[in-house]
Design a protein around this motif. Structure first.
Motif, PDB file in Angstrom:
ATOM      1  N   PHE A  70       0.942  -1.225   0.080  1.00 28.85           N
ATOM      2  CA  PHE A  70      -0.052  -0.102   0.092  1.00 28.85           C
ATOM      3  C   PHE A  70       0.941   1.297   0.152  1.00 28.85           C
ATOM      4  N   VAL A  71       1.790   1.138   0.911  1.00 29.23           N
ATOM      5  CA  VAL A  71       2.521   2.511   0.893  1.00 29.23           C
ATOM      6  C   VAL A  71       3.418   2.577  -0.455  1.00 29.23           C
ATOM      7  N   SER A  72       3.959   1.553  -0.962  1.00 30.15           N
ATOM      8  CA  SER A  72       4.748   1.467  -2.227  1.00 30.15           C
ATOM      9  C   SER A  72       3.884   2.180  -3.227  1.00 30.15           C
ATOM     10  N   ALA A  73       2.626   1.977  -3.318  1.00 22.52           N
ATOM     11  CA  ALA A  73       1.690   2.458  -4.333  1.00 22.52           C
ATOM     12  C   ALA A  73       1.507   3.939  -4.043  1.00 22.52           C
ATOM     13  N   GLU A  74       1.417   4.244  -2.711  1.00 24.17           N
ATOM     14  CA  GLU A  74       1.014   5.792  -2.635  1.00 24.17           C
ATOM     15  C   GLU A  74       2.377   6.655  -2.770  1.00 24.17           C
ATOM     16  N   LEU A  75       3.712   6.131  -2.708  1.00 24.83           N
ATOM     17  CA  LEU A  75       4.877   6.940  -3.242  1.00 24.83           C
ATOM     18  C   LEU A  75       4.660   7.153  -4.483  1.00 24.83           C
ATOM     19  N   THR A  76       3.943   6.659  -5.366  1.00 28.07           N
ATOM     20  CA  THR A  76       3.572   6.973  -6.710  1.00 28.07           C
ATOM     21  C   THR A  76       2.748   8.281  -6.770  1.00 28.07           C
ATOM     22  N   SER A  77       1.666   8.118  -5.698  1.00 28.16           N
ATOM     23  CA  SER A  77       0.879   9.465  -5.700  1.00 28.16           C
ATOM     24  C   SER A  77       1.971  10.507  -5.124  1.00 28.16           C
ATOM     25  N   LEU A  78       2.748  10.507  -4.450  1.00 24.95           N
ATOM     26  CA  LEU A  78       3.401  11.481  -3.553  1.00 24.95           C
ATOM     27  C   LEU A  78       4.360  12.259  -4.580  1.00 24.95           C
ATOM     28  N   ASP A  79       4.794  11.299  -5.277  1.00 21.31           N
ATOM     29  CA  ASP A  79       5.778  11.878  -6.745  1.00 21.31           C
ATOM     30  C   ASP A  79       4.857  12.791  -7.676  1.00 21.31           C
ATOM     31  N   LEU A 112       9.740  13.252   2.963  1.00 22.80           N
ATOM     32  CA  LEU A 112       9.046  11.968   3.274  1.00 22.80           C
ATOM     33  C   LEU A 112       9.254  11.082   2.363  1.00 22.80           C
ATOM     34  N   ARG A 113       9.267  11.259   0.942  1.00 25.07           N
ATOM     35  CA  ARG A 113       9.373  10.129  -0.134  1.00 25.07           C
ATOM     36  C   ARG A 113      10.766   9.409   0.135  1.00 25.07           C
ATOM     37  N   VAL A 114      11.840  10.154   0.412  1.00 30.89           N
ATOM     38  CA  VAL A 114      13.005   9.570   0.546  1.00 30.89           C
ATOM     39  C   VAL A 114      13.022   8.660   2.021  1.00 30.89           C
ATOM     40  N   GLU A 115      12.354   9.226   2.957  1.00 30.03           N
ATOM     41  CA  GLU A 115      12.441   8.453   4.027  1.00 30.03           C
ATOM     42  C   GLU A 115      11.529   7.315   3.988  1.00 30.03           C
ATOM     43  N   MET A 116      10.307   7.411   3.447  1.00 25.52           N
ATOM     44  CA  MET A 116       9.540   6.230   3.255  1.00 25.52           C
ATOM     45  C   MET A 116      10.256   5.119   2.266  1.00 25.52           C
ATOM     46  N   THR A 117      11.002   5.432   1.118  1.00 24.06           N
ATOM     47  CA  THR A 117      11.516   4.601   0.677  1.00 24.06           C
ATOM     48  C   THR A 117      12.629   3.706   1.449  1.00 24.06           C
ATOM     49  N   GLY A 118      13.407   4.325   2.376  1.00 24.28           N
ATOM     50  CA  GLY A 118      14.205   3.606   3.035  1.00 24.28           C
ATOM     51  C   GLY A 118      13.552   2.904   4.135  1.00 24.28           C
ATOM     52  N   VAL A 119      12.361   3.344   4.619  1.00 26.89           N
ATOM     53  CA  VAL A 119      11.473   2.443   5.796  1.00 26.89           C
ATOM     54  C   VAL A 119      11.199   1.237   5.112  1.00 26.89           C
ATOM     55  N   LEU A 120      10.707   1.120   3.662  1.00 28.35           N
ATOM     56  CA  LEU A 120      10.224   0.111   3.037  1.00 28.35           C
ATOM     57  C   LEU A 120      11.481  -0.994   2.945  1.00 28.35           C
ATOM     58  N   ALA A 121      12.660  -0.418   2.454  1.00 23.03           N
ATOM     59  CA  ALA A 121      13.718  -1.110   2.243  1.00 23.03           C
ATOM     60  C   ALA A 121      13.984  -1.917   3.562  1.00 23.03           C
ATOM     61  N   ARG A 122      13.871  -1.283   4.742  1.00 21.72           N
ATOM     62  CA  ARG A 122      14.226  -2.011   5.920  1.00 21.72           C
ATOM     63  C   ARG A 122      13.251  -2.837   6.368  1.00 21.72           C
ATOM     64  N   TRP A 123      11.944  -2.602   5.883  1.00 21.58           N
ATOM     65  CA  TRP A 123      10.845  -3.579   6.696  1.00 21.58           C
ATOM     66  C   TRP A 123      11.005  -4.773   6.595  1.00 21.58           C
ATOM     67  N   PRO A 124      11.193  -5.508   5.392  1.00 18.73           N
ATOM     68  CA  PRO A 124      11.320  -7.005   5.243  1.00 18.73           C
ATOM     69  C   PRO A 124      12.275  -7.538   6.308  1.00 18.73           C
ATOM     70  N   ALA A 125      13.127  -7.089   6.792  1.00 20.15           N
ATOM     71  CA  ALA A 125      14.216  -7.489   7.808  1.00 20.15           C
ATOM     72  C   ALA A 125      13.667  -7.289   9.310  1.00 20.15           C
ATOM     73  N   GLU A 126      12.835  -6.243   9.327  1.00 16.70           N
ATOM     74  CA  GLU A 126      12.107  -5.824  10.610  1.00 16.70           C
ATOM     75  C   GLU A 126      11.096  -6.775  10.805  1.00 16.70           C
ATOM     76  N   ARG A 127      10.260  -7.007   9.803  1.00 20.54           N
ATOM     77  CA  ARG A 127       9.341  -8.051   9.763  1.00 20.54           C
ATOM     78  C   ARG A 127       9.419  -9.363  10.271  1.00 20.54           C
ATOM     79  N   ALA A 128      10.599  -9.749   9.713  1.00 21.53           N
ATOM     80  CA  ALA A 128      11.263 -11.043  10.146  1.00 21.53           C
ATOM     81  C   ALA A 128      11.463 -11.134  11.339  1.00 21.53           C
ATOM     82  N   ARG A 129      12.337 -10.139  11.903  1.00 23.08           N
ATOM     83  CA  ARG A 129      13.105  -9.855  13.340  1.00 23.08           C
ATOM     84  C   ARG A 129      11.744  -9.913  14.286  1.00 23.08           C
TER      85      ARG A 129
END
Length: 143
Positions: A70-79, A112-129
């Motif tokens: 959902f957030v990935s899709a919203e990044l396009t709107s943010l752009d 916000l766009r840059v930060e959310m991109t970083g959050v999305l990149a870190r999320w899989p490892a955090e989700r697994a943890r």
């Protein structure tokens, strides 16, 4: 109504519903559900399926990595929003109060766009943890 339908589906143990199921669960008419599920399909929370031999649509909660999709899709709107604001800044200029406000809005949204991109990149490892901390098996969920 879309928020109510989504909250119900997230909290309920089932993962597929007819409009009637959702209406009964929420205590509303099936007509009230129609627009909500149409929106939820459009934004990717539900997938519409047809069960063979029936005329009813089934709405399947697509919960695999729901929020990062959902957030990935919203990044396009943010752009698009940043680009539109940038056009306004060009027209008004930053010398005017409105132009300065638009420039700050654009800069914040770009940040916000840059930060959310970083959050999305870190999320899989955090989700697994987090899943490991809870003792969950996460092999079904990827990326």
């Amino acid at each position: 109504m879309p928020a109510r339908v989504l909250a119900y589906a997230l909290a309920d143990d089932a993962d597929r519903y007819t409009a009637g199921d959702l209406a009964r669960g929420l205590g509303v008419s099936p007509a009230a559900i129609s627009g909500a599920v149409r929106y939820l399909v459009q934004v990717g929370f539900f997938v519409r399926e047809r069960e063979p031999g029936t005329r009813s649509d089934l709405y399947v909660l697509d919960d695999q990595d729901l929020w990062s999709r959902f957030v990935s899709a919203e990044l396009t709107s943010l752009d698009r929003f940043v680009q539109a604001i940038d056009s306004g800044v060009e027209v008004l200029g930053v010398e005017r109060p409105g132009g300065r406000r638009l420039a700050e809005t654009r800069d914040f949204m770009a940040f916000l766009r840059v930060e959310m991109t970083g959050v999305l990149a870190r999320w899989p490892a955090e989700r697994a943890r987090l899943a490991a901390d809870r003792g969950e098996v996460t092999s079904r969920r990827s990326g």
